[in-house]
Every structure is written in C-alpha cells, then in structure tokens.
Write a protein that holds these residues in place. Structure first.
Motif, PDB file in Angstrom:
ATOM      1  N   SER A 145      53.951  -5.773 -16.248  1.00  0.00           N
ATOM      2  CA  SER A 145      54.388  -4.914 -15.146  1.00  0.00           C
ATOM      3  C   SER A 145      54.757  -5.704 -13.895  1.00  0.00           C
ATOM      4  CB  SER A 145      53.302  -3.891 -14.804  1.00  0.00           C
ATOM      5  OG  SER A 145      52.218  -4.517 -14.153  1.00  0.00           O
ATOM      6  N   LEU A 146      55.543  -5.048 -13.037  1.00  0.00           N
ATOM      7  CA  LEU A 146      55.868  -5.617 -11.734  1.00  0.00           C
ATOM      8  C   LEU A 146      54.626  -5.716 -10.861  1.00  0.00           C
ATOM      9  CD1 LEU A 146      59.228  -3.723 -11.157  1.00  0.00           C
ATOM     10  CD2 LEU A 146      58.973  -6.201 -11.378  1.00  0.00           C
ATOM     11  N   MET A 147      53.685  -4.797 -11.013  1.00  0.00           N
ATOM     12  CA  MET A 147      52.415  -4.889 -10.279  1.00  0.00           C
ATOM     13  C   MET A 147      51.723  -6.201 -10.607  1.00  0.00           C
ATOM     14  SD  MET A 147      48.899  -4.719 -11.000  1.00  0.00           S
ATOM     15  CE  MET A 147      48.682  -3.714 -12.460  1.00  0.00           C
ATOM     16  N   ARG A 148      51.658  -6.537 -11.923  1.00  0.00           N
ATOM     17  CA  ARG A 148      50.973  -7.764 -12.335  1.00  0.00           C
ATOM     18  C   ARG A 148      51.662  -8.989 -11.721  1.00  0.00           C
ATOM     19  NH1 ARG A 148      50.545 -11.261 -17.349  1.00  0.00           N
ATOM     20  NH2 ARG A 148      49.713 -13.141 -16.372  1.00  0.00           N
TER      21      ARG A 148
ATOM     22  N   GLY B 113      55.957  -0.824 -17.227  1.00  0.00           N
ATOM     23  CA  GLY B 113      56.894  -1.660 -16.482  1.00  0.00           C
ATOM     24  C   GLY B 113      56.619  -1.710 -14.992  1.00  0.00           C
ATOM     25  N   VAL B 114      56.119  -0.599 -14.418  1.00  0.00           N
ATOM     26  CA  VAL B 114      55.809  -0.552 -12.985  1.00  0.00           C
ATOM     27  C   VAL B 114      54.364  -0.974 -12.756  1.00  0.00           C
ATOM     28  CG1 VAL B 114      55.563   0.972 -10.979  1.00  0.00           C
ATOM     29  CG2 VAL B 114      57.561   1.173 -12.471  1.00  0.00           C
ATOM     30  N   GLY B 115      53.418  -0.248 -13.362  1.00  0.00           N
ATOM     31  CA  GLY B 115      52.021  -0.671 -13.356  1.00  0.00           C
ATOM     32  C   GLY B 115      51.207  -0.256 -12.160  1.00  0.00           C
TER      33      GLY B 115
ATOM     34  N   GLY C  83      61.811  -4.768  -7.008  1.00  0.00           N
ATOM     35  CA  GLY C  83      62.020  -5.271  -8.362  1.00  0.00           C
ATOM     36  C   GLY C  83      62.560  -4.209  -9.304  1.00  0.00           C
ATOM     37  N   TRP C  84      62.115  -2.964  -9.119  1.00  0.00           N
ATOM     38  CA  TRP C  84      62.514  -1.881 -10.033  1.00  0.00           C
ATOM     39  C   TRP C  84      63.890  -1.320  -9.674  1.00  0.00           C
ATOM     40  CZ3 TRP C  84      60.284  -0.468 -14.520  1.00  0.00           C
ATOM     41  CH2 TRP C  84      60.716   0.726 -15.124  1.00  0.00           C
ATOM     42  N   HIS C  85      64.134  -1.105  -8.371  1.00  0.00           N
ATOM     43  CA  HIS C  85      65.347  -0.395  -7.935  1.00  0.00           C
ATOM     44  C   HIS C  85      66.427  -1.310  -7.355  1.00  0.00           C
ATOM     45  CE1 HIS C  85      63.576   3.649  -8.352  1.00  0.00           C
ATOM     46  NE2 HIS C  85      62.471   3.164  -7.826  1.00  0.00           N
TER      47      HIS C  85
END
Length: 823
Positions: free
Chosen positions: A73-76, A112-114, A136-138
């Motif tokens: 995930s992007l959080m990680r 993926g988001v986390g 990172g996501w958008h």
C-alpha cells in the motif's frame, strides 16, 4: 449452545453468552510467521477501545508495523518510524487514532491505499501520511492544489445528435458518489449513536425529494425475505463486509445491520445506501443513454442531503483542497464515477487498442470481468478515470465527449469494414499479451526474461502466450500456493521437459500459479495425461488441499438418487426454510484437452458432443443451446439478469492466467431448459459445468436432474467412442485439482434467524456436520435476512449420494435446532 438452550428453557438469558461472544474476533493470518506472531502480541496488548464490539477489535500498535514484502500500500510506503512516533498518540475528538486508521492496511497486505478515515478531523490530524497517499493515488497534491465542485447540470453540453447516438449505442447509464455529514463519524470509526443520527438525517432528506424521486427507505435489519430477494435480484442490496475486505478489516461492519438501509424511488432510477462505506452512497441510473437526465437526478439527491444536513445545524464534509471527504482516500474530490454500458462491436475486436483510445480521453474501460478483459456481447463499462482536481460537470462532460468520439470511431470502422473485422486488427493484437506485475522488481525482471526467451507454443494466440520456464521460478514471499510448497528444484529438473501428447507441459501447468501469487492451488491440468505425468507435484497438492491421498486411497462415485433418504417430515421442513437448492459439478470427456490447454479443434469437438447430449435429455430437461458468440443483446441481458451467463476470464484470474480464455468466445455456450432448472456451461473452467437448481427445498428432485445430465453426457461421449475423464484414485478429473473426486457442490439457501445471531457459532455447528456455511459476503460473514448458503465441504473420498445425504442430514438438524431456539 447447551447452556443457551438450558437457560432459555428456564426463562433467563445465559450468563456466559456475552463473555463467549467477546472472544469471537480473530486476526487474519498474513502467512509470515514473524509478522503473524507480532500481530497476535499487539492484539493481546491492546487496551479496550470504546468502539470495540463482540466481533471486532481495534488494535493499538505500540510500534510501526514490521511490514512484509506482501504489503504494497501507499500507506506502507509513506509511514516512517519518525512519522509513526509523531502521530501514534494523536486522537480525534471522536476517538479515532493512527492505529485505527492504518489497521486495514496492516491486516490486509494487498490493499493499494491502506489507510482509512474515521471522521473529518483525521484529514488534518494525519495529513502527513494522508497527503502523500492522495498524491500517489490521484496525482493530485492537496498540499498545493485546490479542488472545485460544480453540481449544475445545465452546464453540460449534450447536443441532440450525440444524444441520439447515445440512445442507440448506450444500454444503461449510472452516476454515483458519496456524501458524508460533518459532526458525525464515518463508518470505519462510527459509534452506534452517530450511525443512527446519520440515518435520521438521511431519512429526512429522502422525504424532501421532488416528486419523481420520492420513494421508500428500507432499514436493512427490517427487510422481509421478499423485499430482500427483490433488492438482491436487481443488484441493489449491499452486504455486510467480510473480515478479509477493506471495510471489514477497518471496522465498518460493526453492529450490523443497525442504522443501515437502502432508499429507492418507485422506478429505481435513484438509490441511496445508508452507512455502508460512507454515510451515504448516492446512485442515479437508468436504462438507455440519457446521461444529462441521470446527472440531474444525482444533483437533486446531493442537494437534498446538503439541505437536510443544514436544517440540522450540520454541513457536508468538504474542504477546499480535498473536496468531498470520505472513508477511503481513493474517493475524495468529487468521488464521482459516471459510467455507461455501451456496445462497441468493432472496437471490441481489440480490447488493448480500445484501452489505449480511452486513455487519450481520460476514460476507464472495463470488460465483462473488470479491467483488462474483453466484453461479452461487446458491451463495455466506460467511465471517468479522475476523481479529484476536476468538477463533477467537467468529469461528466469528459465522459460525454469521449464516449461520443468512441461511438463515431465505431461507426467509421463498421462502415469501412462492412461488418468484417478491420484488416489491421490481427497485427495489432499479436503483441497484446502483457505479463502482470507481481510488485517484486527482481521477480518481474526474471519473468520478462522468461517471456522473451520462450519459444512459440502451438497453443499461443494473439492475446495469450504460454511461457517455458528454463529454471524453477524464484518464488517471492507473496507466492502461497501448494504448488510452490511442493515444487523443488529436483522435481522441476525431472519434469520440465515432459510433455503430454496434447502438448501440455509442466511450465503450462504452473504458469497461473507463477503469475498469480495469491492462488491457493497454483497448478492446472491441460488434459487427462497431466494427472499421471505430473503426479509427483499433483498428488501432494491434492493431499494438502483435500486431506485425501491419491497415492494410497481410492474414490467412489454413486449417481443413484433413489439411495437418498429424504423423509416427508424433513422434506416439509426444507419446503418451509429452504429458499433455493442447487447441485453442480464438472464433466470432461477423455481424448479432448481441458480448457487451459485446449486447441480450437478440441474445443469445437467437445461442443459437438455436448450438443448431442443435450438433444437426448428426457422431456422435462429438454431445452436450447446458446453459442456464446451468437447471443443477441436481448438473450445476453436475460441470461445475465438470471446469473446464468459466464464471462471471459480476466488476465488476473486463475483461468485467464492459465490460458482458458483463448479464442473467446468460440466453442463456448450455455444450455438451459425452459424452466431454467438445468443449466450447462460449455468450455468455461471445464468442458462442461452441470448445474441443476430450483426455488424451494426439493433436494432429491434437483439431484435427480443432476444425475440425468451427467448420464446424458456420459452416453453421448460413449456414442462417439469416448468416455468421461475418471480414475479410481482421483474420481472425475478437471482443470483445477480443487474440483476432483465428485467435484460436487450441493447447496441450499436456508433462512435461520436464530442461528444467524452468532455466525461463528453457526460455523462451528456446521463443521460438525461437514458443512460449509457462507454468509452474504462469502465465508466468515453474516447473512442479510438470515439467509445462509450451506453446502457440503468435501469433494473427494465420498460419493455423490453420500455428500448430498450429509447435506440433507446436516441441514435437517440445523432446522430442528433453529426451531428449538425460536420456541
């Protein structure tokens, strides 16, 4: 359970019940022993959280999680030890912490988001993690950019000529987004009080809608079986999230179904979900292509919720830089998805080319099995790709303009080719096969090298390649299959050059398990010889999956329905409690390859034998065969509405990765009788999937029809000098080792309101009867309307009659226990 019954009969509630229920929360296993041990320690050390329930616990992480390679995930990627230390003790006024926020991303590595938000304060308190995730996501930076909203449908440009084209090509239109009310917590962190307060505001909003949108609100916990069936049939019902899903792992399923519900108007062109992922999911939709009319209804819904919030001294959750706020950062900004189902036969001939064209218009196309898959009947779901940085009007306008240009291109191709495939299509498609990315740079590089070095395989097509592995794959920690655990370097060296007479190799067999690390079995068979040639890998896999050792045990088949015991009193109970019954299994014909390895010739030959079998069925089972490639739009819609249509497998699925989707839809089809109580799928996972079913509980009658189907296929095979694929130790053979033996699943949908009160207890009882219960969202989830799918657990080592009898006996006992509890 004994104490519950005893206490109940004495008129008192069982004193021990709450304590027993409090231990029902179980952590998922990640599959990494060190990490799983760390998680258990964190759970044990976590203090009680006021938001905890009997079946869900919030963890308080004492240190930054020791993430595994499986955590993507992007959080990680964003959360550093310094950030964790800075934020770990921060808490919103509603009691939502950083640990609460990252819990789903820690427990579910594939996300993926986390990260989730439990209330609006989270977006400020945890912005040092959230903003990089959003960027990172958008591709939108909330630290430097602002978002704008525009809900004025009069600003849309939808000329009459484009509207006419939409009316011809577009089959349905939908616009959806979420709305949340400031001052109340979001579902992942909601209290019971906030959840009910949100429901109250929304119910008030629904009463203020203009006349065409007025309708009725259905509390989820108060649905009658008839209402539930109607909502489920239309795809309007949302389910309790399972513990393996984002929302379940984040805590959004607590106190289910309290405070949740569904609103729709009479024509079902507007729909609202209350307290699912967000406080309110707004959906406007209709058949046809009137996108402007659908968007107008969407805006009316949004405005009604805004007005109701303001009349209660509240406002919608919205900021200048993030737009509308919600539980998951993937749905910020407008959070809007405007989509059409559009028929594009010419562009459908090259899905990868269609995707490239859509990318130029910022559109996202989805085929019948999701992204990157072809569309049955050429019917594509096309929607806006962006969510934030553009207004609602701008995103809907992009969709109108882009789909309008796609339709114009479709008409150009059709006129140019006179109904024939475009001359350039084959050449374009020849390079269309793409390997999935596993997410491990070294492994992905190795895969690309193996693809480049692999010689052409006679089974290859323009859109699919079989790889020939030159060495045992360097599996990653994400690879969990039994194949991976069984295949040693010595076994690989011994078998890598072995090939069946149909041309199926060890590399073909393990390809899906190599490309898709999440698979549990990880090996497929392309023909019957594979079961002997590759038995040194297959037999341990079968033993690990089924607890049955084909090296030492034998399997028996029994398709004599007269041997079933189904007394009248039990039959009567089934008639009362059981809503539907189904028996299914696969049959494959020896001498022809299985779908994962099939040639075009074998596929058509199988179809011919099956069509012959269908003509020999007794009168009540006689019906019609529908070739998949020859379905009219009306036939496709009818089959899809009933859940009878199977789709081309996507490249991320087992069958797609194994090669079973080649030359789609040639040689595939669906047979059913007039009453749709028997159904056969031709050349899907197996050569023939047999399904017998009906509403109600006549399991014996359903099994009789199932046996008639099986016998007809056997007879047709024998009249062609063939026989069914079957051995003494493995039973009926098929593509995936998970469906050997009988390969049979006999299931009922049964309503058990009392036993539904404790899903974990219901699972324990079923285990004693060798039954597998599934709730509304699959295994380990509760059942909306107390309607459970209960089936036999075993596949091999017991005959068909024995497995169906176990199901009859077990469900009969469950119904008896249900009646005891109700009394």
């Amino acid at each position: 359970l004994e104490e519950e019954l005893a206490a109940k009969n004495g008129g008192a509630a069982p004193a021990a019940a709450p304590a027993a229920a409090s231990g029902s929360y179980k952590l998922p296993e990640i599959g990494d022993a060190a990490f799983d041990g760390w998680l258990q320690g964190q759970l044990a050390a976590s203090a009680a959280d006021v938001k905890d329930t009997d079946e869900f616990r919030y963890l308080t992480f004492s240190e930054i999680p020791p993430f595994t390679d499986a955590h993507k995930s992007l959080m990680r990627k964003t959360l550093t030890p310094e950030l964790f230390a800075q934020l770990k003790d921060v808490k919103s006024s509603k009691g939502y912490t950083l640990s609460n926020s990252i819990q789903a991303g820690v427990l579910r590595p594939h996300l993926g988001v986390g990260i989730t938000c439990g209330d609006e304060e989270c977006f400020e308190l945890f912005k040092d993690v959230l903003y990089p995730v959003v960027k990172g996501w958008h591709g939108f930076d909330p630290a430097t950019q602002t978002h704008k909203s525009d809900l004025d449908p009069t600003k849309l440009t939808f000329p009459d000529d484009i509207k006419e084209k939409f009316g011809t090509y577009v089959k349905s239109t939908r616009v959806r987004a979420a709305r949340n009310i400031a001052g109340y917590s979001l579902p992942a962190g909601s209290s019971a009080e906030d959840r009910l307060a949100v429901e109250g505001v929304l119910k008030q909003a629904f009463t203020s809608l203009p006349e065409p949108l007025q309708g009725k609100y259905f509390p989820l916990g108060g649905l009658t079986p008839a209402q539930e069936d109607e909502l489920q049939a239309g795809g309007y019902l949302f389910q309790k999230p399972g513990p393996m899903q984002l929302l379940g792992a984040a805590g959004a399923g607590r106190n289910w179904p309290d405070g949740r519900g569904i609103f729709h108007n009479e024509s079902k062109t507007v729909l609202c979900w209350c307290n699912e992922e967000d406080q309110c999911r707004i959906i406007a939709m209709e058949n046809g292509g009137d996108i402007k009319g659908v968007f107008e209804r969407f805006c009316s819904l949004s405005n009604a919720i805004k007005t109701a919030a303001e009349s209660n001294g509240k406002k919608l959750m919205e900021t200048e830089n993030l737009g509308f706020l919600g539980t998951c950062p993937s749905n910020l900004g407008t959070g809007l998805r405007a989509s059409v189902m559009v028929v594009l036969p010419e562009l459908n001939k090259d899905p990868h080319k269609l995707e490239e064209i859509c990318a130029g218009f910022d559109l996202q196309p989805r085929g019948s099995s999701g992204e990157h898959s072809a569309a049955v009947g050429a019917k594509w779901d096309i929607s806006n790709k962006q969510r934030i940085g553009f207004s609602e009007v701008e995103l809907v306008q992009k969709m109108i303009d882009g789909v309008g240009k796609l339709i114009a291109l479709e008409e150009e191709l059709a006129a140019k080719n006179g109904g024939a495939a475009p001359a350039a299509a084959p050449a374009a498609a020849s390079g269309s096969y793409k390997l999935p990315e596993i997410g491990d740079a070294a492994f992905d590089g190795w895969l690309q090298g193996q693809l480049a070095a692999s010689a052409a395989d006679v089974k290859d097509t323009d859109e699919f390649r079989y790889l020939t592995f030159s060495e045992i794959p360097p599996f990653t920690d994400a690879h969990k299959s039994l194949m991976r655990k069984t295949l040693t370097p010595e076994l690989f060296a011994q078998l890598k050059d072995v090939k069946s007479s149909k041309g199926y190799t060890l590399s073909n067999s393990i390809q899906a398990g190599v490309l898709r690390p999440h698979l549990g079995v990880g090996i497929t068979c392309g023909d019957e010889e594979c079961f002997e040639l590759f038995k040194d890998v297959l037999y341990p896999v079968v033993k690990g999956w089924h607890g049955f050792d084909p090296a030492t045990q034998t399997h028996k088949s029994d398709l004599d329905p007269t041997k079933l015991t189904f007394p009248d009193d039990i039959k009567e109970k089934f008639g009362t409690y059981v809503k539907s019954t189904r028996v299914r299994a696969a049959r494959n014909i020896a001498g022809y390859s299985l779908p994962a390895g099939s040639s075009a010739e074998d596929r058509l030959a199988v179809e011919g034998v099956l069509k012959q079998a269908f003509t020999s069925l007794p009168e009540p089972l006689q019906g019609k065969y529908f070739p998949l490639g020859g379905l009219t739009p009306a036939q496709e819609d009818e089959l899809q509405a009933g859940g009878y249509l199977f789709q081309k497998p996507g490249p991320m699925q087992l069958l797609g990765a194994a090669g079973a989707g080649r030359n789609w839809p040639d040689g595939r089809g669906i047979f059913h009788n007039e009453s749709k109580t028997v159904l056969c799928w031709c050349n899907e996972e197996d050569q023939c999937r047999i399904i017998a079913m009906e509403n109600g509980g006549d399991i014996k009658g359903v099994f009789e029809r199932f046996c008639s189907l099986s016998n007809a296929i056997k007879t047709a095979a024998e009249s062609n000098g063939k026989k069914l694929m079957e051995t003494e130790n493995l039973g009926f053979l098929g593509t995936c080792p998970s469906n050997l033996g009988t390969g049979l699943r006999a299931s009922v949908m049964v309503v058990l309101p009392e036993l539904n009160k404790d899903p974990h207890k219901l699972e324990e009882i079923c285990a004693g009867f060798d039954l597998q219960p599934r709730g509304s969202s699959g295994e380990h989830s509760a059942a909306v309307g107390a309607k459970w799918d209960i089936s036999n657990k075993q596949r091999i080592g017991f005959s068909e009659v024995e497995l169906v009898q176990k199901m009859i006996d077990g469900v009969g006992k469950l119904i008896a226990l249900e009646e005891e509890l109700a009394a």
